[in-house]
Design a protein around this motif. Structure first.
Motif, PDB file in Angstrom:
ATOM      1  N   VAL A 253     -29.662  47.632 160.612  1.00 49.23           N
ATOM      2  CA  VAL A 253     -28.711  47.309 161.817  1.00 49.23           C
ATOM      3  C   VAL A 253     -27.961  46.095 161.561  1.00 49.23           C
ATOM      4  O   VAL A 253     -26.870  45.934 161.618  1.00 49.23           O
ATOM      5  CB  VAL A 253     -29.293  47.236 163.323  1.00 49.23           C
ATOM      6  N   GLY A 254     -28.709  45.024 161.061  1.00 50.66           N
ATOM      7  CA  GLY A 254     -28.137  43.841 160.686  1.00 50.66           C
ATOM      8  C   GLY A 254     -27.438  44.000 159.404  1.00 50.66           C
ATOM      9  O   GLY A 254     -26.165  43.185 159.222  1.00 50.66           O
ATOM     10  N   ILE A 255     -27.523  44.541 158.609  1.00 49.07           N
ATOM     11  CA  ILE A 255     -26.774  44.902 157.425  1.00 49.07           C
ATOM     12  C   ILE A 255     -25.621  45.806 157.444  1.00 49.07           C
ATOM     13  O   ILE A 255     -24.368  45.260 157.174  1.00 49.07           O
ATOM     14  CB  ILE A 255     -27.701  45.464 156.124  1.00 49.07           C
ATOM     15  N   PHE A 256     -25.774  46.829 158.240  1.00 48.58           N
ATOM     16  CA  PHE A 256     -24.706  47.907 158.477  1.00 48.58           C
ATOM     17  C   PHE A 256     -24.035  47.939 159.803  1.00 48.58           C
ATOM     18  O   PHE A 256     -23.006  48.455 159.776  1.00 48.58           O
ATOM     19  CB  PHE A 256     -25.024  49.240 157.849  1.00 48.58           C
ATOM     20  N   LYS A 257     -24.748  47.344 160.735  1.00 49.74           N
ATOM     21  CA  LYS A 257     -24.436  47.715 162.120  1.00 49.74           C
ATOM     22  C   LYS A 257     -23.671  49.016 162.283  1.00 49.74           C
ATOM     23  O   LYS A 257     -22.530  49.164 162.944  1.00 49.74           O
ATOM     24  CB  LYS A 257     -23.543  46.558 162.646  1.00 49.74           C
ATOM     25  N   TYR A 287     -29.090  41.336 165.599  1.00 51.20           N
ATOM     26  CA  TYR A 287     -28.464  40.124 165.538  1.00 51.20           C
ATOM     27  C   TYR A 287     -27.325  40.361 166.470  1.00 51.20           C
ATOM     28  O   TYR A 287     -26.443  41.251 166.430  1.00 51.20           O
ATOM     29  CB  TYR A 287     -27.995  39.887 164.161  1.00 51.20           C
ATOM     30  N   TYR A 291     -24.058  40.483 172.627  1.00 51.07           N
ATOM     31  CA  TYR A 291     -22.530  40.273 172.633  1.00 51.07           C
ATOM     32  C   TYR A 291     -21.737  41.563 171.807  1.00 51.07           C
ATOM     33  O   TYR A 291     -20.672  41.659 171.981  1.00 51.07           O
ATOM     34  CB  TYR A 291     -22.253  39.140 171.725  1.00 51.07           C
ATOM     35  N   LEU A 292     -22.722  42.643 171.436  1.00 42.97           N
ATOM     36  CA  LEU A 292     -22.060  43.821 170.761  1.00 42.97           C
ATOM     37  C   LEU A 292     -22.591  44.952 171.360  1.00 42.97           C
ATOM     38  O   LEU A 292     -23.783  44.938 171.930  1.00 42.97           O
ATOM     39  CB  LEU A 292     -22.532  43.803 169.323  1.00 42.97           C
TER      40      LEU A 292
ATOM     41  N   GLY B  73     -20.609  33.342 162.229  1.00 40.77           N
ATOM     42  CA  GLY B  73     -20.891  34.225 163.275  1.00 40.77           C
ATOM     43  C   GLY B  73     -20.272  35.505 163.270  1.00 40.77           C
ATOM     44  O   GLY B  73     -19.941  36.059 162.204  1.00 40.77           O
ATOM     45  N   ILE B  74     -20.201  36.336 164.478  1.00 40.43           N
ATOM     46  CA  ILE B  74     -19.529  37.632 164.379  1.00 40.43           C
ATOM     47  C   ILE B  74     -18.196  37.542 164.786  1.00 40.43           C
ATOM     48  O   ILE B  74     -17.934  36.827 165.958  1.00 40.43           O
ATOM     49  CB  ILE B  74     -20.388  38.542 165.578  1.00 40.43           C
ATOM     50  N   VAL B  83     -16.484  36.697 168.015  1.00 39.89           N
ATOM     51  CA  VAL B  83     -17.205  37.293 169.357  1.00 39.89           C
ATOM     52  C   VAL B  83     -18.341  36.531 169.536  1.00 39.89           C
ATOM     53  O   VAL B  83     -18.792  36.268 170.784  1.00 39.89           O
ATOM     54  CB  VAL B  83     -17.778  38.611 168.833  1.00 39.89           C
ATOM     55  N   TYR B  84     -19.031  35.783 168.731  1.00 43.52           N
ATOM     56  CA  TYR B  84     -20.150  34.865 168.837  1.00 43.52           C
ATOM     57  C   TYR B  84     -20.617  33.955 167.646  1.00 43.52           C
ATOM     58  O   TYR B  84     -20.501  34.600 166.698  1.00 43.52           O
ATOM     59  CB  TYR B  84     -21.363  35.958 169.307  1.00 43.52           C
ATOM     60  N   ASN B  86     -22.950  30.939 167.241  1.00 38.57           N
ATOM     61  CA  ASN B  86     -23.933  30.051 168.128  1.00 38.57           C
ATOM     62  C   ASN B  86     -23.797  28.407 167.816  1.00 38.57           C
ATOM     63  O   ASN B  86     -24.024  27.883 168.608  1.00 38.57           O
ATOM     64  CB  ASN B  86     -25.504  30.532 167.877  1.00 38.57           C
ATOM     65  N   VAL B  91     -18.252  32.164 172.622  1.00 38.36           N
ATOM     66  CA  VAL B  91     -18.614  33.791 172.910  1.00 38.36           C
ATOM     67  C   VAL B  91     -17.041  34.173 173.342  1.00 38.36           C
ATOM     68  O   VAL B  91     -16.356  33.606 174.295  1.00 38.36           O
ATOM     69  CB  VAL B  91     -19.256  33.850 174.081  1.00 38.36           C
ATOM     70  N   ALA B 158     -19.550  43.833 162.483  1.00 38.41           N
ATOM     71  CA  ALA B 158     -20.643  42.838 162.975  1.00 38.41           C
ATOM     72  C   ALA B 158     -21.728  42.987 161.706  1.00 38.41           C
ATOM     73  O   ALA B 158     -22.951  42.681 162.004  1.00 38.41           O
ATOM     74  CB  ALA B 158     -21.469  43.024 164.186  1.00 38.41           C
ATOM     75  N   GLU B 161     -25.298  40.889 158.159  1.00 40.04           N
ATOM     76  CA  GLU B 161     -26.195  39.712 158.312  1.00 40.04           C
ATOM     77  C   GLU B 161     -27.374  39.753 157.539  1.00 40.04           C
ATOM     78  O   GLU B 161     -28.689  40.123 157.789  1.00 40.04           O
ATOM     79  CB  GLU B 161     -26.589  39.915 160.099  1.00 40.04           C
TER      80      GLU B 161
END
Lengths: 325, 325
Positions: A253-257, A287, A291-292, B73-74, B83-84, B86, B91, B158, B161
């Motif tokens: 999820v972090g890599i490809f969301k 991550y 917010y997503l 960030g995002i 979006v975000y 930190n 935000v 997003a 990461e």
């Protein structure tokens, strides 16, 4: 004229071929055991099954628009070869050349996990999504990624080896030579290994009776069932199994969301017993989760047919220049 | 008419703006400390620096083809918002709306690591490659991926990461809330933490003298230097640091099989002390390494300017519909 697409799912155990119609449904299929350790025999079997299928349907080659093959391991569609497939004992096997000599059709080749991801994205649970992943939990941990509307192949068409992502450096030795790969924690054999170890530690566990005191016979299904019934050893195995499965999922999820991850393979058949705890972990640990929109975790829709359907649809994908989603 | 592209690298510490000419080189630049915890002040600073830059060069807006911002960030280029973030305490900050009101230019927004990956792919060490990755080792572990000729954004823009990929489940707590993220082993603070612990275990280590007996002052550079000089504690720290750094790198090779990975950031400045052992690990551990060309591991070419140059080139990338490689 061409109304059908032909697909071959070449597995370590079975070779399956199918005709897929214009509605992208399987019209007819055939399957046979995959010959062991004999590349020429494997290719002959594929050719023979394809011809039989055409004959049974009374079709000529003109009515077939393309032939797609899904194979395990590293494949190269550009060169039409299987670069390396350890469970077929193949190195640089020239599939396109040998098969199209007998079946002169537009020929496409992809990894079996990619074919499954394509099928779920075109006609399965990931339809309409630009970013989706299919994870199969079986003998190994396989994965196919649709990223930004395209199959992720990576350089040399050799990326997408999701199961060999290390999640505990220094962990158990994997068949690939690394230690602590996701596959060593989240495959069916990994779950069985963990359950056997837990049974050894707890002689009163129902794990023993479930398998008639033969731990080698213990199945993932039995471990899940016992955990649901409150068996302590089985519960702690399933808890750890799901936590480490979630570690790999949240990494992806972090890599490809992706918008959605679909879980298939034998253990994927556990349905919500798997997807629900994974969804919780994704919601909690991803991550920027606050917010997503959260990535959804679901079961695959096509089950064991996803590789076969995906193989047949490779031509549609490659020729159509399709962007998914 | 338009001959320049303007870029903004918005960092937690500094805000930097630059004009990039038609040869994709920085023509002039300005920088200031980023105002703390005040979104409006940050935006005002960006606008003021951009205007100053134009004035110093005697340029009008007509001579600028686009304005790109690289932010931590995002971010969401579609909506033109951060979006975000930190470390900016932001935000859903509406960057496009607020900045283009004062600077009416085509406006593009991306993650700082993506901007760095784009810059290295367009004018740096990854030129001409379809699949490449940039990893920055600094306060955190950042990463940008070019996959199949495109920046990897993932769903909701997003993804990517990379630093929050868990490599030892249950490891040290990360700022993101997970445990055992790659960043908790491979960032500069992680190396410092490991070195302090090693010094505590070995009162005779040169680590103590290097930092004047104040372990809080110990720098990664000092640890690398001592290891090279044969200090036992420092050597074992560097050995473990490189092994876990390699774990993350080889994971990425399995997932993306890039033609090349470029290492940057403060620790990336160690050059071959870093890239050479990483190359060894990649050659040895990558999936199917025997049958495929190896991913190369090199140092970044643009250093600290990669985010700034990449920001300025966002317009070229998005408007040109460029496929890299």
């Amino acid at each position: 004229m061409a109304r059908y697409q032909m697909g071959v799912d070449l597995g370590g155990t079975n070779t399956r071929v199918a005709l897929v119609d214009e509605e992208l449904k399987i019209r007819r299929r055939l399957q046979e055991r995959t010959p062991k350790n004999d590349g020429q025999q494997i290719i002959n079997t594929i050719i023979r099954l394809c011809k039989e299928l055409l004959q049974q349907e009374g079709l000529s080659l003109e009515e077939i628009s393309s032939l797609g093959v899904a194979a395990p391991g590293i494949v190269d569609n550009g060169r039409g070869i299987v670069v390396y497939a350890n469970n077929l004992n193949w190195v640089n096997a020239p599939l396109r050349e040998t098969i199209t000599r007998e079946l002169p059709l537009p020929f496409y080749l992809d990894n079996d996990a990619n074919a499954a991801a394509l099928a779920e994205a075109l006609v399965g649970v990931n339809q309409g999504l630009q970013d989706s992943i299919v994870i199969t939990l079986g003998t190994g941990v396989g994965g196919g990624v649709i990223s930004q509307g395209k199959l992720l192949h990576g350089g040399y068409q050799a990326g997408g080896e999701l199961g060999h992502m290390v999640i505990i450096a220094g962990g158990p030795l994997c068949t690939c030579g690394r230690r602590g790969c996701w596959e060593t924690y989240s495959s069916a054999p990994a779950l069985q290994r963990m359950a056997r170890a837990a049974a050894q530690e707890d002689s009163s566990s129902g794990l023993w009776t479930a398998c008639g005191n033969n731990l080698e016979q213990l199945t993932p299904k039995q471990v899940f069932l016992l955990a649901e019934q409150g068996d302590k050893a089985a519960s702690s195995v399933i808890e750890r199994y799901l936590a480490l499965l979630a570690t790999g999922i949240v990494n992806l999820v972090g890599i490809f969301k992706p918008e959605q991850i679909a879980i298939g393979g034998g253990i994927g058949g556990q349905g919500e017993r798997i997807t629900q705890p994974l969804q919780q972990a994704v919601n909690l640990e991803s991550y920027g989760a606050k917010y997503l929109p959260n990535t959804k975790v679901v079961s695959t829709a096509l089950g064991g047919d996803s590789g076969l359907i995906g193989a047949a649809l490779l031509g549609k994908y490659y020729e159509g220049g399709i962007t998914l989603g």
